[in-house]
Structures are given as structure tokens and as C-alpha cells.
Design a protein around this motif. Structure first.
Motif, PDB file in Angstrom:
ATOM      1  N   ALA A  19      -7.151   0.123  -3.119  1.00 32.77           N
ATOM      2  CA  ALA A  19      -6.376  -1.120  -3.024  1.00 32.77           C
ATOM      3  C   ALA A  19      -6.576  -1.768  -1.660  1.00 32.77           C
ATOM      4  CB  ALA A  19      -4.891  -0.829  -3.271  1.00 32.77           C
ATOM      5  N   ILE A  48      -8.323  -5.425  -1.230  1.00 33.04           N
ATOM      6  CA  ILE A  48      -7.567  -6.492  -0.556  1.00 33.04           C
ATOM      7  C   ILE A  48      -8.259  -6.874   0.751  1.00 33.04           C
ATOM      8  CG2 ILE A  48      -5.384  -7.067   0.566  1.00 33.04           C
ATOM      9  CD1 ILE A  48      -4.013  -5.233  -1.492  1.00 33.04           C
ATOM     10  N   ALA A  55      -4.630   4.150  -3.410  1.00 33.46           N
ATOM     11  CA  ALA A  55      -4.129   3.347  -2.281  1.00 33.46           C
ATOM     12  C   ALA A  55      -5.290   2.855  -1.417  1.00 33.46           C
ATOM     13  CB  ALA A  55      -3.158   4.174  -1.434  1.00 33.46           C
ATOM     14  N   THR A  61     -11.317  -3.385 -11.244  1.00 32.20           N
ATOM     15  CA  THR A  61      -9.915  -3.220 -11.627  1.00 32.20           C
ATOM     16  C   THR A  61      -9.809  -2.224 -12.775  1.00 32.20           C
ATOM     17  OG1 THR A  61      -9.474  -5.498 -10.955  1.00 32.20           O
ATOM     18  CG2 THR A  61      -7.862  -4.453 -12.396  1.00 32.20           C
ATOM     19  N   ILE A  89       0.838  -1.207   0.000  1.00 31.24           N
ATOM     20  CA  ILE A  89       0.000   0.000   0.000  1.00 31.24           C
ATOM     21  C   ILE A  89       0.869   1.251   0.000  1.00 31.24           C
ATOM     22  CG2 ILE A  89      -1.834   1.234   1.209  1.00 31.24           C
ATOM     23  CD1 ILE A  89      -2.635  -1.468  -0.020  1.00 31.24           C
ATOM     24  N   THR A 123      -4.932  -8.908  -4.550  1.00 33.72           N
ATOM     25  CA  THR A 123      -6.240  -9.230  -3.970  1.00 33.72           C
ATOM     26  C   THR A 123      -6.450 -10.745  -3.934  1.00 33.72           C
ATOM     27  OG1 THR A 123      -7.147  -7.177  -4.826  1.00 33.72           O
ATOM     28  CG2 THR A 123      -8.715  -8.890  -4.252  1.00 33.72           C
ATOM     29  N   VAL A 125      -2.556  -4.818  -8.057  1.00 34.97           N
ATOM     30  CA  VAL A 125      -3.592  -4.829  -7.029  1.00 34.97           C
ATOM     31  C   VAL A 125      -4.498  -6.028  -7.213  1.00 34.97           C
ATOM     32  CG1 VAL A 125      -5.616  -3.597  -6.122  1.00 34.97           C
ATOM     33  CG2 VAL A 125      -3.538  -2.343  -6.669  1.00 34.97           C
ATOM     34  N   ILE A 152       2.454   1.733  -3.448  1.00 32.14           N
ATOM     35  CA  ILE A 152       1.457   2.230  -4.412  1.00 32.14           C
ATOM     36  C   ILE A 152       1.247   3.728  -4.235  1.00 32.14           C
ATOM     37  CG2 ILE A 152      -1.012   2.174  -4.961  1.00 32.14           C
ATOM     38  CD1 ILE A 152      -0.967  -0.828  -4.470  1.00 32.14           C
ATOM     39  N   ALA A 158      -2.923  -1.550 -11.506  1.00 30.24           N
ATOM     40  CA  ALA A 158      -4.186  -2.243 -11.248  1.00 30.24           C
ATOM     41  C   ALA A 158      -3.996  -3.750 -11.303  1.00 30.24           C
ATOM     42  CB  ALA A 158      -5.231  -1.793 -12.267  1.00 30.24           C
TER      43      ALA A 158
END
Lengths: 232, 244
Positions: free
Chosen positions: A208, A212, A205, A156, A80, A120, A116, A83, A113
Motif C-alpha cells: 500500500a 500510494i 501495508a 490491486t 497504513i 492511491t 488502497v 491496514i 484493496a
């Protein structure tokens, strides 16, 4: 001005074409790496100004993760934080003359993306197990499986499009105004781009974290008091 | 719109590299130093808590000690007070006894002084009475003539034991002391009366002693017979002194 939707290679390394966003990203990567290495070389229990800023940044990231995920932020801190830092620095790189921010190109945003998206899945499986993670697609009912699958893709894409659209539009507006008006006219728009860049970095961020966190689910236990104190 | 997949891949790779670098050189050391500071803060807090606990224990111990000292002080004070009371009673008793002794001694001394004064006063009074009687009797020459005492002297000699009386005036002359010079007639009368009492005519020598006031005194080798006022007055004085 070139179209933001097309990329012309600056040079080739073997068969690999190297485009401007890649070069700028390398520069950002080197700058951040040097800054991180130099600024964390002599960390002390009694911090200086730079160390205080770094600790404030890390504790803020931890606090954001903890507030959103209700989990220990340590496993997610680096992803994080990286990012946010990369998107912020990339967005603000537009302030340098002749530099076009990498995030104004679709490939960079898509790469972020993609990271991320993969994170995830990885964190979801790590937290719930493969069966548990796949089971989340059938929540609240198996009927929702197609929609949940589509959501995975669309959100996404929304990450990509949001960041790309905001940064690219800012760059284009500044470029158009600069070509039509005087030298100093775009300055307010550039200042606005600073704000927009920071906000987009924060949004990317936070989204994300949300994605997640949704995949990993809530922690069985609340964060410990020590971790709670870290965010303060 | 076209996607440059090479760029997409390179940017993904770049980001992963950046992620590794920042994790290695930024987030890990910063989070570690934060944890160290938290640990140090916790250690300091624990140490402070331990110190506070120790201080509380020391304070409690000091309070207990102070209470013990206070109790001991009260005991010591009470004991000292009781001791002082006992000592006070003893001293008072001793002082009272000493005062009683002193009073008794004073009273005895006072009694002795009073008796001595009374005796001295009685002696003085007797002496004064003797002197007065002597002076008054000295003014009665006729009554006090030796003649009036010859019979008394002879009777006194007659009362002597026979052994004493037997040799009186036989070999050694008897001394006759008179308050006034005796006439020849009075001396013969005395010699005759003594001859009647002794059974033989004694040898006599005569002396005058005004201190006798009035009367006669016969002095022999083994006895003295008095018949005069001075002897009477001395007897009276002794009697008076004895009765006082």
C-alpha cells in the motif's frame, strides 16, 4: 467446512445480509477501538510499557513510510497503520476457536484493496494534481498508457489474491489437518499461520505504501531531521 | 465464485470506520505525545546549549578577570618591589648616615676622652714633677735659704707699679712667709732691701710655711709678691698643662 468462496448470511438487518466476516470485523473494530481509547487515555512524556509499545509501533510505521516514500509520514500514518493492524488482528483471529478470519474471505480483502486503490488515486491527485496524476499513466511514453491502466487493476487484484490465498489456504490446511488428525496436530501449522499472518499484514501495508508513494511521487524535499529522528 | 457485494460494502465501511477510530484515538494522540517529547527534548537541548553557552561566557569572563587580576597582581608586586627598593635605599642611607654620625660622635667623644686623659695625665705628670722637684729641693737646705731669695723678692717688688708699691708696709705691716724660719740677720737684710726698693722702712711680720719649698712670699693689702719654688713649680706646671 464451508467453501471460502461462498458466504451465507448469519442474519439480516433490513435488506442487508450480515455475514460472519462482517460480524468478526465488527468485533475486531470494537476491540481495537476500546484498546486504542483505553491505552491512549493517559499518555505521558515518560511512557509506560503499553505506551512504549504504541510509540514503537507508530514510529516503526512512520519509519517504513519515510524510507519508502521519502515523504513526511503524517498524512499516510493512519491509513497504513490501520491496514497493518486490521490485517494482522484479522489474520491472528484464526487462533480463536470457531473464528474464521475475515481476511480468509474475498470480500474483506477486496474491500481493503479497494480502499488502497482509492487512496492511491486520491493521494496521487492531491500530490500531483489531476493533470499530473493522469500524466503518470503516459510515463515513460504514451504507448504505456494501456499497460499502466491494466497495471492499476492487476496490482490491486494481486493485493486481493495474495492476502486471500495465503490466509484462506492456512485456514483450510488447518481445518483439513484438524479433521484428519488429532486435536493438537495442527498446532505447528497454526504457529506457521501466525507468522504467515504477520508477514501478509506487513506485505499488504508495504505494498500500500509503495502504490500510494508511486502515485504521489517523491517529495520535493527530503523529510526533516525531526521526522528522521522519529524513525529511530 | 460469487462476490457478496453487501459484505464487500460493509467491510469497506467497517474499515473506514476503524480507520477513523484509530486515527482519532490511537495515531493522533500517540504521534502528538511523541512530538511533545521531541519538543521537550529539543527544549532541554536548547536549554542545555544555552546553559553551556552561558557557562562558556562565564568561564571566559572569569578567565579575563583572572588575567586582569594576575596583571594587577604583577603591577602591585612590581610597585611593592620598587617601593621596597626605595625604602631599602632610604633605610640604608639613614643607617649609613646614623652610623657615620655615631662614628663621628664616637670619634669626637674618643677625642675628648683622649684629650681629657691627656690633660689629666699631664696634670698628674706636672704634679708628679712638682712633687719630685719639691722633694729634691727640700734636700738642699743651704741653697734654699731665704737669703738667696731676698734680692729676687726685692726686684719683684721694684717691678710693681709705683702706686702699689708706694703704700706697702707703711701703715699695715707686710706679711713675710718663708719656707724656713728666718734668722734675725736675714730678716734685717730683707727689711733693708725692701726699704731700698720702697723708699721707706716697711713693717714686717714673719711666718713659716714649709709648703713654699724654698723662697719668700710678701703679702700686702693690695699685692702679693712671690719668690719661692712652689710658685715657680706651679707656673711650670701651668705652662706644661697649657702646652699639652
Amino acid at each position: 467446512m464451508d467453501s471460502p468462496l461462498t458466504l451465507e448470511p448469519l442474519f439480516h438487518i433490513g435488506p442487508v445480509p450480515i455475514t460472519a466476516p462482517v460480524v468478526v470485523t465488527w468485533a475486531i473494530l470494537v476491540g481495537l477501538a476500546v484498546f486504542a481509547a483505553v491505552s491512549t487515555r493517559h499518555l505521558k512524556l515518560t511512557p509506560g510499557k503499553v505506551q512504549t509499545v504504541l510509540e514503537l509501533f507508530v514510529t516503526t510505521v512512520d519509519g517504513q513510510i519515510r524510507d519508502t516514500m521519502q515523504r513526511d509520514p503524517a498524512p499516510f500514518r493512519a491509513l497504513i497503520g490501520t491496514i497493518f493492524l486490521f490485517v494482522l488482528v484479522a489474520n491472528w483471529s484464526a487462533l480463536l476457536p470457531g473464528i474464521e478470519p475475515p481476511t480468509a474471505h474475498l470480500e474483506t480483502d477486496a474491500a481493503l484493496a479497494l480502499v488502497v486503490f482509492i487512496a492511491t488515486i486520491v493521494y496521487g491527485i492531491a500530490a500531483r494534481g489531476m493533470k499530473g496524476y493522469l500524466g503518470t499513466f503516459a510515463e515513460p511514453s504514451w504507448v504505456m498508457i494501456p499497460l499502466n491502466l491494466v497495471e492499476q487493476i492487476t496490482r490491486t487484484f494481486s493485493l486481493v489474491v495474495r492476502l486471500f490465498g495465503n490466509v484462506m489456504s492456512g485456514v483450510f490446511v488447518v481445518g483439513i489437518v484438524l479433521s484428519l488428525a488429532g486435536l493438537f496436530v495442527p498446532i505447528p501449522l497454526m504457529a506457521l499461520d501466525l507468522l504467515t499472518g504477520a508477514v501478509q499484514a506487513y506485505i499488504f501495508a508495504v505494498l500500500a505504501i509503495v502504490f500510494i508513494g508511486a502515485a504521489a511521487g517523491e517529495s520535493p524535499g527530503r523529510p526533516t531531521s525531526e521526522q528522521g529522528e522519529t524513525s529511530s | 465464485m460469487t462476490i457478496d457485494w453487501w459484505t464487500l460494502g460493509l467491510q469497506t465501511l467497517n474499515f473506514l470506520v476503524l480507520l477513523w477510530i484509530l486515527k482519532r484515538f490511537l495515531f493522533r494522540p500517540v504521534s502528538r505525545i511523541i512530538e511533545e517529547r521531541q519538543a521537550a527534548a529539543h527544549a532541554a537541548l536548547d536549554e542545555a546549549e544555552a546553559a553551556r553557552r552561558e557557562a562558556r561566557e562565564v568561564r571566559d569572563a572569569a578567565q579575563v578577570e583572572a588575567e586582569r587580576v594576575a596583571a594587577a597582581r604583577s603591577d602591585v608586586l612590581a610597585a611593592a618591589q620598587q617601593e621596597a627598593e626605595r625604602e631599602k635605599s632610604r633605610l640604608l642611607k639613614e643607617a649609613r648616615a646614623a652610623a657615620d654620625t655615631a662614628l663621628a660622635e664616637g670619634a669626637a667623644e674618643l677625642e675628648r676622652v683622649r684629650e681629657a686623659q691627656a690633660r689629666a695625665l699631664a696634670e698628674d705628670a706636672a704634679q708628679l714633677a712638682t712633687d719630685i722637684a719639691g722633694r729634691l729641693l727640700a734636700r738642699l737646705p743651704e741653697v734654699a735659704r731665704p737669703t738667696a731669695f731676698i734680692d729676687g723678692l726685692a726686684e719683684a717688688v721694684a717691678d710693681l707699679p709705683d702706686a702699689t708699691r708706694a703704700g706697702m708696709g707703711a701703715d699695715t705691716p707686710l706679711r713675710v712667709r718663708a719656707a724656713q724660719d728666718m734668722a734675725e740677720e736675714e730678716r734685717n737684710m730683707l727689711r733693708r732691701r725692701l726699704g731700698e726698693v720702697l723708699g721707706h722702712s716697711p713693717k714686717l711680720t714673719f711666718e713659716v710655711d714649709p709648703g713654699l719649698v724654698a723662697g719668700l712670699e710678701l703679702v700686702g693689702p693690695h699685692a702679693v709678691v712671690r719668690d719661692h719654688f712652689r710658685a715657680d713649680l706651679e707656673r711650670i706646671r701651668e705652662e706644661l698643662s697649657r702646652h699639652d
